[in-house]
Design an enzyme around this catalytic site. Structure first.
Site, short mmCIF file in Angstrom:
data_model
loop_
_atom_site.label_atom_id
_atom_site.label_comp_id
_atom_site.label_asym_id
_atom_site.label_seq_id
_atom_site.Cartn_x
_atom_site.Cartn_y
_atom_site.Cartn_z
N PRO A 1 8.79 8.93 -4.90
CA PRO A 1 9.26 8.35 -6.15
C PRO A 1 8.52 8.84 -7.39
O PRO A 1 7.30 9.01 -7.37
CB PRO A 1 9.02 6.85 -5.97
N ASN A 2 9.29 9.03 -8.43
CA ASN A 2 8.83 9.35 -9.78
C ASN A 2 8.33 10.78 -9.95
O ASN A 2 8.01 11.17 -11.07
CB ASN A 2 7.77 8.35 -10.27
N ARG B 1 5.91 12.06 -17.42
CA ARG B 1 5.21 10.82 -17.12
C ARG B 1 3.70 11.06 -17.05
O ARG B 1 3.24 11.86 -16.24
CB ARG B 1 5.71 10.27 -15.78
N TYR C 1 -1.09 13.56 -14.56
CA TYR C 1 -0.36 14.40 -13.61
C TYR C 1 -0.13 15.82 -14.11
O TYR C 1 0.41 16.65 -13.38
CB TYR C 1 0.99 13.74 -13.28
N ASN D 1 4.04 14.61 -0.59
CA ASN D 1 3.45 13.83 -1.66
C ASN D 1 4.24 12.54 -1.71
O ASN D 1 5.31 12.48 -2.31
CB ASN D 1 3.52 14.56 -3.01
N ALA E 1 3.82 6.77 -4.93
CA ALA E 1 3.44 5.35 -4.80
C ALA E 1 3.62 4.81 -3.39
O ALA E 1 2.94 3.86 -2.99
CB ALA E 1 4.22 4.50 -5.79
N GLU F 1 -0.96 15.62 3.49
CA GLU F 1 -0.68 14.74 2.36
C GLU F 1 -1.25 15.38 1.09
O GLU F 1 -2.38 15.85 1.09
CB GLU F 1 -1.36 13.39 2.63
N HIS G 1 -1.69 14.97 -3.25
CA HIS G 1 -1.62 14.18 -4.48
C HIS G 1 -2.11 15.05 -5.62
O HIS G 1 -3.12 15.75 -5.49
CB HIS G 1 -2.47 12.92 -4.38
N ARG H 1 -9.14 6.73 -9.24
CA ARG H 1 -8.17 5.94 -10.00
C ARG H 1 -8.29 4.46 -9.65
O ARG H 1 -9.28 4.04 -9.04
CB ARG H 1 -6.78 6.49 -9.73
#
Length: 150
Positions: A12-13, A20, A25, A76, A79, A100, A102, A109
């Site tokens: 998502p996103n 964003r 990012y 990735n 969320a 994985e 990111h 964070r």
């Protein structure tokens, strides 16, 4: 012989990359990520299936489709990293190496981002290196596939 297929799945996103929170990012878009992955895949002599969805169920289905089709998964989960037991279970069920990725360093964070259900079963994790992390993940996955074939 056909090149090995690596699924590159995005949650998502990530379709909002470049728009964003660019301070977190970066300014690269998802199209930039896909182009980087295509270049890395060509260099590594592997094929990729690059996808993005905002739907948890669709991502779970895509993971399940990888069984018997792909040699590995670079993901990735965005969320869903921190919330989706369903995604973790799907990744466990396909019996494939998983890396994985990111863009940001999730450990620097908010505290809720420090926990990853995907990391519990992933072969490896790359975070905090921006879009370069995808190319590194593909290189590592190509090495894992080659090791498995030999």
């Amino acid at each position: 012989m056909l090149p090995s297929l690596i699924a590159v799945l995005n949650g998502p996103n990530l379709n909002m990359l470049g728009l964003r929170q660019p301070e977190v990012y970066g300014r690269a878009t998802l199209d930039d990520v896909e182009q980087l992955c295509a270049q890395a895949a060509e260099r590594l002599d592997v094929a990729i299936d690059f996808r993005q969805t905002n739907s948890e169920g669709e991502l779970v289905s895509w993971v399940q489709e990888c069984r018997g089709r792909a040699k590995g998964i670079v993901i990735n989960p965005a969320a869903l990293t921190h919330t989706s037991v369903a995604l973790m279970d799907a990744l466990l069920s396909v019996d494939l190496p998983v890396i994985e990725v990111h863009l940001s360093n999730i450990h620097r964070r908010e505290e809720f981002r420090h926990y990853s259900y995907v990391s519990l079963m992933a072969t490896g994790v790359i975070c905090g290196l921006g879009i370069r992390g995808y190319a590194l993940a593909l290189t590592a996955m190509a090495d894992l596939i080659l090791d498995e074939e030999n």
